[in-house]
Design an enzyme around this catalytic site. Structure first.
Site, mmCIF file in Angstrom:
data_model
loop_
_atom_site.group_PDB
_atom_site.id
_atom_site.type_symbol
_atom_site.label_atom_id
_atom_site.label_comp_id
_atom_site.label_asym_id
_atom_site.label_seq_id
_atom_site.Cartn_x
_atom_site.Cartn_y
_atom_site.Cartn_z
ATOM 1 C CD GLU A 220 -2.450 1.816 0.393
ATOM 2 O OE1 GLU A 220 -3.247 1.064 -0.183
ATOM 3 O OE2 GLU A 220 -2.269 3.026 0.072
ATOM 4 C CB CYS B 194 -7.724 15.439 21.503
ATOM 5 S SG CYS B 194 -8.440 15.010 19.921
ATOM 6 C CB SER C 4 -21.536 1.828 -4.572
ATOM 7 O OG SER C 4 -22.664 1.427 -3.840
ATOM 8 C CB VAL D 152 3.375 -1.381 -7.542
ATOM 9 C CG1 VAL D 152 3.762 -2.058 -8.850
ATOM 10 C CG2 VAL D 152 3.151 -2.406 -6.443
ATOM 11 C CG HIS E 231 -25.582 -0.724 -0.849
ATOM 12 N ND1 HIS E 231 -26.400 0.358 -0.994
ATOM 13 C CD2 HIS E 231 -24.320 -0.232 -0.759
ATOM 14 C CE1 HIS E 231 -25.670 1.456 -1.011
ATOM 15 N NE2 HIS E 231 -24.404 1.127 -0.869
ATOM 16 C CE LYS F 287 -26.459 1.867 -4.237
ATOM 17 N NZ LYS F 287 -25.136 1.875 -4.896
ATOM 18 C CB CYS G 114 -13.305 20.367 19.366
ATOM 19 S SG CYS G 114 -11.974 19.202 19.702
ATOM 20 C CB ILE H 246 -13.966 -2.676 -6.454
ATOM 21 C CG1 ILE H 246 -13.290 -3.946 -6.976
ATOM 22 C CG2 ILE H 246 -14.804 -2.967 -5.213
ATOM 23 C CD1 ILE H 246 -14.222 -5.062 -7.406
ATOM 24 N NE ARG I 5 -18.989 7.245 -5.299
ATOM 25 C CZ ARG I 5 -19.965 8.107 -5.611
ATOM 26 N NH1 ARG I 5 -20.269 8.330 -6.868
ATOM 27 N NH2 ARG I 5 -20.611 8.724 -4.677
#
Lengths: 572, 412
Positions: A113, A536, A427, A254, A131, A339, A531, A425, A400
């Site tokens: 990755e 944090c 939805s 890659v 879905h 959709k 926030c 790939i 997508r």
């Protein structure tokens, strides 16, 4: 397909001069145009459902050059010379689920990755809806895997320690005619084996969701629709894969693929060249470019951006269920590739609106625009007019990765024998992943066996990944006991989401080795509340620095180079 | 379960003042989520605190320290690193909180919310663009520099001319960053006039009005921002975009009272202040719950935060009394007033009232009338929304049971 007829049509409708060539697997388009939408429209014109051939759209966009893809600013030899049974390219939901399914076998699996965490692309930026598959009209891979995947969710999420809620979904009818037409959904549900679909009357939908009482005449109730955190599921798949022996190499891109005539021999990355007996292409928006590297590009991915809006859980006027308006003839015509989005209730209890769908030239541009926010809000608030824009606390875009055929490409390449594509790939990819990952793993195993490898089952495989501790969901007595075992669980760092130092430390020490602020945020929600990390973020930086023994300035928000401090004061 | 007369949530300036005052007549527990008392003052190392109260210019930590020394002399119980997870109302209040030692439950008769405020975020003002690092709220940037000792970046754009934005412009300049400008969407500055001078003018940092950041760019780290002019409704005007290269964007775009607990307890809020509606004792419309400091309304001087803390603490430590509440109405160009109600059964001779004008005004007269009779008036040469005004009104001689109470602001 009569190519000349289509070429003429493209010229007439879009004003583009195209040349088209047909080969065994594809219809390849060439030409030039300065309007990206028109290029995409041209690609769609050449989709040939009968032959099943893919569109390779090489029409050149003349307005500007493509932005070079993100590559980590890192070069080392970490992986150089290593040998793997399967190399998976891409750490989205596809790659991570395939990695985990492959660890059921005694194989050496490497997942590459290029970003600093998994689920960086569309898998991390979608609405998380599981879905039912009711929107898909015809038999296709999306439907096949979508329906099967949906049915697998309870067990997969239980095993992987991921929250999953099957709260159902309501598609609201706004006129009697639409309600009448809604019956077609029932027929479709029966035909496609989608359980739990029924039409309910005005009274019932208004009782369930009073926010729609002014316009609802009834609704389609779909009980199998669920919600999951898409990035948490992706992370869980990756962690379980690692637990079972897979290697996930982050910041690993890659760069090229070496092959003989019909076989990949090795994969070149910024961290060295690795030998691969089998390669699985799960590269999302880059799936066609990875195919190209292997000399096997027979489809095109056209990036489609979608923006989702997240509402403050305490905002006024929100609905309490996943609802959307049933499409009318008008809306169906306007947008065929979504959709239509909807109002979704996330597993964390927030209401989420979206997404929209916009064809974009850049594969990695997840920036948002005011027009996106307005489009999504205006559209979805039609289904719940009491919502207020001021209730939006966050918004994000995902890109997508659809093919022109708008279906998944899940197959072994017919040209390169040890390459498997998991491409196009989109939805319901999240819904479908638990199902297709099993088949992809099987494709890989079949190939390895056919090439003479002796593939055994991994007898040590443990399907269970323990859910991370979430102190706020415990009873007071359980929480008290937890804090007594480790006082860090009693120190609240993220006040909006009530996340303790103990939970943050667990997130920092995750099995994938992700040590970023966003990594912590996605694992335990620190910084996700009202926030948005204002309070944090510095504390999370401190915790990461202390846990991993680095300086504050070495801590990144996300990818390499996304620092939050450039150095100590007085020293720069 | 241990019982206290008064529990105060929040150990910043408001909570400290409330606890010290309440402890004179009552048993008090002060709950603070951080490891040290002082709230946001801990990171406010610039001076200018305490001019009204102590007649000297203190730094934030020094100001807090005066109260911390004071509270050490009282019998207030202090629970640090403690986070309230639940408050339930029975015949009293039951609180659950977590701390290093586990989950604790306590009860009290009176509850004081001194929870301060939070900053509006990038998403809160709809800035679009990439999701890179380098965008900070002013408070987070201040924490990085003053508490952690690190620099967020070198080339800084500040959006919003609120006081923390101005303070951070100066602070980052001190540490060697180049502050390219402070951009404000409103046509007038949001911060105190003294801060405009001391933080910007003295350092030649430009202030640009009626401009806002509309987009951020950067693959990993912020690389540039897009600035647009805005119209009179603060909407960006297309075609006015301008790109500025920078690595840091600091947002000082407003503060919002923290009212999570107040909401959970169904305490009625004022949509203008975004804090609770209170009477002159800082008691909310829910009997026994008080709000003070920045949780009540965002103050520009800490001196007034302490003052409202004392008001709340003092009254909360007294025995319960039936209240008779009447509303205070507002007329004219007033953004808000606090208190919004008067309790006729409590002393009315020194009602401390805070207000802000809704726009820049000159030659104004503030009049307080009860049933048409004027009980108070004051003239102002100039009124600015960023500068909160404080008046003390004596209602004790008026017949409050008969007429409406109206505070109005009119041209002189």
């Amino acid at each position: 397909m009569n190519l000349q007829k289509k070429i003429n049509e493209a010229y007439k409708k879009l004003g583009i001069k195209i040349t088209a060539l047909e080969n065994d697997r594809s219809i390849v388009l060439n030409g030039e145009c300065g309007d990206w939408q028109k290029i995409v429209d041209a690609g769609k014109l050449f989709v040939d459902k009968k032959s099943g051939k893919h569109v390779v759209n090489d029409i050149k966009y003349t307005t500007r050059q493509e932005t070079p893809p993100y590559l980590p600013a890192l070069k080392d030899e970490k992986l150089n010379g290593t040998e793997w049974d399967v190399v998976i390219i891409g750490g989205g939901i596809s790659g991570c689920s395939v990695a985990r399914e492959l660890t059921k076998f005694d194989l050496k699996v490497l997942l590459c990755e290029k970003h600093s965490d998994v689920a960086h692309g569309a898998s991390g930026a979608n609405d998380g809806m599981v879905h039912a598959g009711i929107d898909i009209k015809r038999q296709c891979k999306k439907l096949y895997y979508g329906v099967r995947g949906n049915a697998m969710y309870d067990i997969v999420c239980k095993d992987l320690g991921v929250e999953f809620e099957r709260a159902g979904q309501y598609v609201v009818f706004t006129s009697r005619l639409i309600k009448l037409l809604g019956r077609s959904y029932l027929r479709r549900a029966k035909k496609h084996n989608i359980p739990g679909v029924e039409i309910i009357g005005k009274k019932e939908i208004c009782r369930i969701e009073p926010k729609v009482k002014d316009f609802a005449v009834g609704a389609l109730k779909i009980i199998t629709t669920g919600a999951v955190s898409p990035y948490k599921l992706t992370i869980a798949y990756a962690e379980n894969a690692v637990q079972n022996g897979a290697t996930v190499s982050l910041n690993t891109a890659v760069l090229s693929i070496n092959r003989t005539d019909d076989e990949i021999t090795s994969v070149v990355t910024n961290r060295g060249t690795v030998k691969a007996k089998c390669v699985v292409n799960c590269a999302g928006v880059f799936a066609d470019q990875i195919a190209e590297m292997a000399g096997d590009r027979y489809f095109s991915i056209h990036p489609r951006k979608g923006v989702d809006l997240l509402m403050d859980s305490k905002a006024n006027g929100l609905p309490s269920n996943a609802i959307s308006l049933a499409p009318t003839f008008k809306t169906l015509k306007q947008n065929k590739n979504t959709k239509g989005g909807g109002i979704i209730k996330t597993v964390d209890g927030n209401i989420l609106l979206g997404p929209n769908a916009r064809e974009v030239f850049d594969r990695e541009d997840t920036s948002t625009q005011t027009s996106d926010i307005n489009e999504v809000f205006d559209k979805q608030s039609r289904c719940c007019p009491s919502m207020q824009k001021s209730g939006i606390i966050a918004y994000f875009a995902g890109v997508r990765a659809p093919s022109y055929e708008e279906d998944f490409i899940i197959e072994r390449s017919s040209e390169i024998k040890n390459l498997i594509h998991v491409a196009g790939i989109q939805s319901p990819g999240l819904t479908a992943a638990p199902a297709f990952s099993v088949d992809v793993a099987e494709l890989a195993v079949e190939y390895l066996k056919s090439s003479g490898c002796d593939v055994k089952l991994n007898t040590d495989f443990n399907p269970v990944r323990n859910a991370p501790v979430c102190a706020k969901t415990l009873t007071d007595a359980e929480r008290d006991e937890l804090i007594k075992s480790n006082p860090d669980y009693g120190k609240i760092i993220c006040r909006c989401e009530e996340v303790s130092l103990g939970e943050i430390k667990n997130a920092i020490n995750n099995p994938l080795g992700v040590r970023t602020i966003d990594g912590v945020k996605r694992r335990v929600r620190a910084g996700m509340g009202r926030c948005q990390g204002g309070f944090c973020m510095p504390l999370v930086v401190k915790a990461i620095a202390e846990e991993t023994g680095v300086s504050y300035s070495s801590v990144d928000k996300g990818d390499m180079g996304s620092y939050v401090a450039i150095g100590n004061i007085k020293e720069i | 379960m241990k019982h206290y007369d008064v529990i105060i949530i929040g150990g910043g300036p408001a909570g400290l003042a409330a606890a010290i005052r309440a402890s004179k007549n009552a048993s008090v527990l002060l709950i603070e989520r951080e490891a040290r008392l002082g709230g946001i003052l801990k990171q406010c190392i610039h001076d200018g605190f305490g001019v009204v109260r102590f007649g000297e210019k203190l730094s934030g930590p020094e100001y807090a320290d005066r109260f911390i020394k004071e509270i050490d002399k009282t019998n207030v119980e202090i629970s640090l690193l403690s986070f309230v997870t639940d408050v339930t109302r029975t015949d009293k209040y039951e609180l659950t909180y977590v701390c290093e030692n586990g989950v604790r439950r306590v009860t009290c008769d009176k509850l004081i919310l001194a929870t301060g405020c939070r900053e509006r975020t990038k998403n809160g003002i709809f800035i679009q663009g990439d999701r890179c690092s380098g965008v900070y709220t002013a408070g987070a940037a201040q924490n990085l520099v003053n508490m952690m000792g690190v620099m967020p970046g070198k080339r800084v754009v500040i959006l919003g001319s609120g006081d923390i934005g101005l303070i951070m412009a100066r602070r980052l300049t001190f540490e060697g960053a180049e502050v390219l400008g402070v951009y404000e969407a409103k046509p007038t500055p949001s911060g105190l006039t003294r801060n405009i001078h001391q933080c910007l003018r003295d350092f030649d940092i430009p202030l640009y009005l009626s401009k806002t950041v509309t987009r951020v760019f950067g693959a990993n780290r912020l690389e540039k921002v897009e600035i647009s002019d805005v119209d009179d409704k603060m909407r960006p005007i297309p075609g006015t975009e301008q790109i500025i290269e920078c690595d840091t964007l600091v947002l000082a775009v407003g503060l919002i009272p923290e009212n999570e607990l107040a909401n959970d307890l169904s305490v009625k809020l004022d949509y203008k202040t975004k804090g609770a509606i209170v009477d002159q004792n800082c008691q909310t419309l829910s009997d026994g719950i008080y709000a003070c400091g920045n949780a009540l309304h965002v103050n520009d001087l800490v001196d007034y935060v302490s003052e409202s803390g004392e008001t709340a603490g003092g009254n909360a430590s007294l025995p319960n009394k039936e209240r008779k509440l009447v509303p205070v109405e507002v007329k004219g160009k007033i953004m808000y007033i606090v208190p919004q109600m008067l309790d006729l059964n409590s002393p009315l001779d020194k009602v401390i009232t805070y207000f802000r004008a809704s726009e820049d005004l000159t030659g104004q007269k503030l009049t307080v009338k009860v049933g048409g009779q004027t009980v108070f008036n004051k003239s102002y040469l100039k009124l600015l929304p960023p500068e909160m005004e404080r008046v003390v009104i004596d209602y004790s001689k008026a017949d409050l049971s008969s007429g409406r109470i109206v505070i109005s602001l009119e041209d002189k």
